[in-house]
Design an enzyme around this catalytic site. Structure first.
Site, short mmCIF file in Angstrom:
data_model
loop_
_atom_site.label_atom_id
_atom_site.label_comp_id
_atom_site.label_asym_id
_atom_site.label_seq_id
_atom_site.Cartn_x
_atom_site.Cartn_y
_atom_site.Cartn_z
N SER A 118 40.94 42.27 49.57
CA SER A 118 40.11 41.28 50.25
C SER A 118 40.91 40.53 51.30
CB SER A 118 39.58 40.27 49.25
OG SER A 118 38.91 40.92 48.21
N HIS A 139 37.27 47.92 53.00
CA HIS A 139 36.84 46.74 52.23
C HIS A 139 35.35 46.85 51.93
CE1 HIS A 139 36.42 42.07 52.09
NE2 HIS A 139 36.55 42.58 50.89
N GLU A 151 34.14 47.00 55.69
CA GLU A 151 34.99 46.41 56.73
C GLU A 151 36.24 47.30 56.80
OE1 GLU A 151 36.43 42.47 55.70
OE2 GLU A 151 36.43 41.82 57.77
N ASN A 189 36.28 37.56 54.67
CA ASN A 189 36.75 36.48 53.80
C ASN A 189 37.31 35.28 54.55
OD1 ASN A 189 36.10 37.19 51.08
ND2 ASN A 189 37.37 38.99 51.47
N1 LIG Z 1 35.26 41.22 43.28
C1 LIG Z 1 34.77 41.34 44.49
O1 LIG Z 1 33.63 40.92 44.80
C2 LIG Z 1 35.58 42.02 45.56
C3 LIG Z 1 34.96 42.33 46.78
C4 LIG Z 1 35.67 43.04 47.74
C5 LIG Z 1 37.00 43.40 47.48
N2 LIG Z 1 37.59 43.08 46.29
C6 LIG Z 1 38.97 43.52 46.06
O2 LIG Z 1 38.93 44.66 45.23
C7 LIG Z 1 40.12 44.71 44.43
C8 LIG Z 1 39.73 44.77 42.97
O3 LIG Z 1 39.00 43.60 42.65
P1 LIG Z 1 38.06 43.52 41.34
O4 LIG Z 1 37.21 42.34 41.53
O5 LIG Z 1 37.44 44.86 41.08
O6 LIG Z 1 39.18 43.21 40.22
P2 LIG Z 1 39.04 43.32 38.64
O7 LIG Z 1 39.94 42.30 38.07
O8 LIG Z 1 37.62 43.37 38.20
O9 LIG Z 1 39.65 44.80 38.33
C9 LIG Z 1 40.96 45.16 38.64
C10 LIG Z 1 41.33 46.39 37.80
O10 LIG Z 1 42.59 46.88 38.28
C11 LIG Z 1 43.31 47.36 37.16
N3 LIG Z 1 44.73 47.46 37.51
C12 LIG Z 1 45.65 46.47 37.65
N4 LIG Z 1 46.85 46.98 37.99
C13 LIG Z 1 46.67 48.33 38.07
C14 LIG Z 1 47.56 49.42 38.38
N5 LIG Z 1 48.84 49.23 38.67
N6 LIG Z 1 47.04 50.67 38.36
C15 LIG Z 1 45.73 50.88 38.06
N7 LIG Z 1 44.87 49.89 37.76
C16 LIG Z 1 45.33 48.63 37.77
C17 LIG Z 1 43.00 46.35 36.06
O11 LIG Z 1 43.29 46.90 34.77
C18 LIG Z 1 41.51 46.09 36.30
O12 LIG Z 1 40.70 46.97 35.55
C19 LIG Z 1 40.95 43.49 44.81
O13 LIG Z 1 41.88 43.84 45.77
C20 LIG Z 1 39.89 42.54 45.37
O14 LIG Z 1 40.43 41.62 46.28
C21 LIG Z 1 36.91 42.40 45.33
#
Ligand SMILES: NC(=O)c1ccc[n+]([C@@H]2O[C@H](COP(=O)([O-])OP(=O)(O)OC[C@H]3O[C@@H](n4cnc5c(N)ncnc54)[C@H](O)[C@@H]3O)[C@@H](O)[C@H]2O)c1
Length: 281
Positions: A118, A139, A151, A189
């Site tokens: 993000s 993104h 994005e 963001n």
């Molecule tokens: N939540 C949102 O609305 C949103 C929107 C756009 C982008 N993002 C981005 O997407 C990414 C993930 O966010 P999320 O909300 O899904 O997080 P989340 O916390 O729901 O999930 C993250 C997952 O990554 C896993 N993980 C951690 N380290 C790891 C590794 N080394 N290898 C493999 N898996 C690993 C964790 O076990 C977990 O299941 C982030 O970079 C976030 O900024 C999130």
């Protein structure tokens, strides 16, 4: 492109895997946490059931989509034949830099490495690989199967070929790709998080309660959901991490995260995924 590997099976990873599988790609879904993978497959199943009820897919489609997704806890196994990787692991720079070093070693030479980050610099992520020209931001928005936008963030060294491939791929999965350059928070963001942070300050200072703040933005600004509910859906830890990147990246105090947000994250009230945030789930 045929083989897509998705790293991280949380909120975003399961939606990204679902979407690529729905459009016929073979998907490897990788997570260090076995429980997260089981939960992700269950979530994809129930989201497909919702599509089934709306008649947008058939029972046979559901089966094919689920069969196209294979789960892995070993990164090298999960990416060895990837044409493109979407990294959607925890929003933490250290985790992503370690992951991209590993991805660079384990993926075939032609693989495009993308991050769903993000806010973390794509240029910095690319710099730990031997293929910075093949590294780019992809993104997606939550919920991925529904939201149209990707994005596309071009790092300093990202090649035109990589950018064009990712735009074409986004179109193939029925998304609209918008190209932006690599500065903190990119576009989405940089604009969204200060609004969410201000909504949290409004609550913190007692100007109004949660429901009132969200109602003002829904009814008055025609937002489909209020900023506090949206923060819960995004994950309060994710919001805090993004605000910290903006604060540090621009060195401007206007991005300082509200102390209430910091406290809620420390208390484990991370929003919908934790069952409790500004609302109870
Ligand atoms: N939540 C949102 O609305 C949103 C929107 C756009 C982008 N993002 C981005 O997407 C990414 C993930 O966010 P999320 O909300 O899904 O997080 P989340 O916390 O729901 O999930 C993250 C997952 O990554 C896993 N993980 C951690 N380290 C790891 C590794 N080394 N290898 C493999 N898996 C690993 C964790 O076990 C977990 O299941 C982030 O970079 C976030 O900024 C999130």
């Amino acid at each position: 492109m045929q083989y897509i590997s998705v790293i991280g099976s949380g909120t975003m990873g399961n939606g990204i895997a679902h979407t690529f599988a729905q459009f016929g790609f073979e998907v490897s879904l990788v997570d260090i946490d076995d429980v997260a993978l089981t939960k992700a497959m269950a979530t994809i199943g129930s989201n497909l059931d919702r599509q089934l009820k709306k008649d947008t897919i058939t029972e046979a489609d559901k089966m094919h989509i689920l069969n196209r997704i294979t789960t892995f806890t070993d990164l090298a196994d999960g990416v060895h034949r990837a044409d493109l990787v979407v990294e959607a692991a925890t929003e933490n720079e250290e985790i992503k830099l370690v992951l991209f070093k590993e991805l660079d070693k384990s993926c075939p030479h032609h693989t495009i490495l993308t991050s769903n980050t993000s806010s973390i610099s794509i240029t910095k992520i690319a710099s730990v690989t031997q293929r910075p020209e093949n590294v780019i931001g992809m993104h997606f928005m939550n919920p991925v199967p529904v939201m149209k936008l990707v994005e596309v963030i071009k790092g300093y060294s990202t090649s035109k070929t990589t950018t064009n491939s990712v735009i074409a791929l986004s179109n193939q999965i029925d998304k609209v790709a918008i190209e932006v350059n690599d500065y903190p928070g990119f576009v989405a963001n940089r604009i969204l998080m200060p609004m969410i942070n201000e909504a949290i300050y409004t609550l913190f200072e007692g100007v109004a309660d949660v429901e009132a703040i969200d109602a003002v933005m829904k009814l008055g600004m025609a937002h489909p959901m209020g900023p506090l509910q949206l923060a819960d859906f995004i994950g309060l830890d994710v919001c805090l991490a993004i605000l910290r990147v903006l604060h540090e990246g621009f060195g401007n105090p206007k991005y300082a995260p509200c102390p209430l947000l910091v406290n809620m994250v420390m208390a484990g009230k991370l929003g919908r995924k934790a069952g409790q945030g500004f609302y109870t789930y």
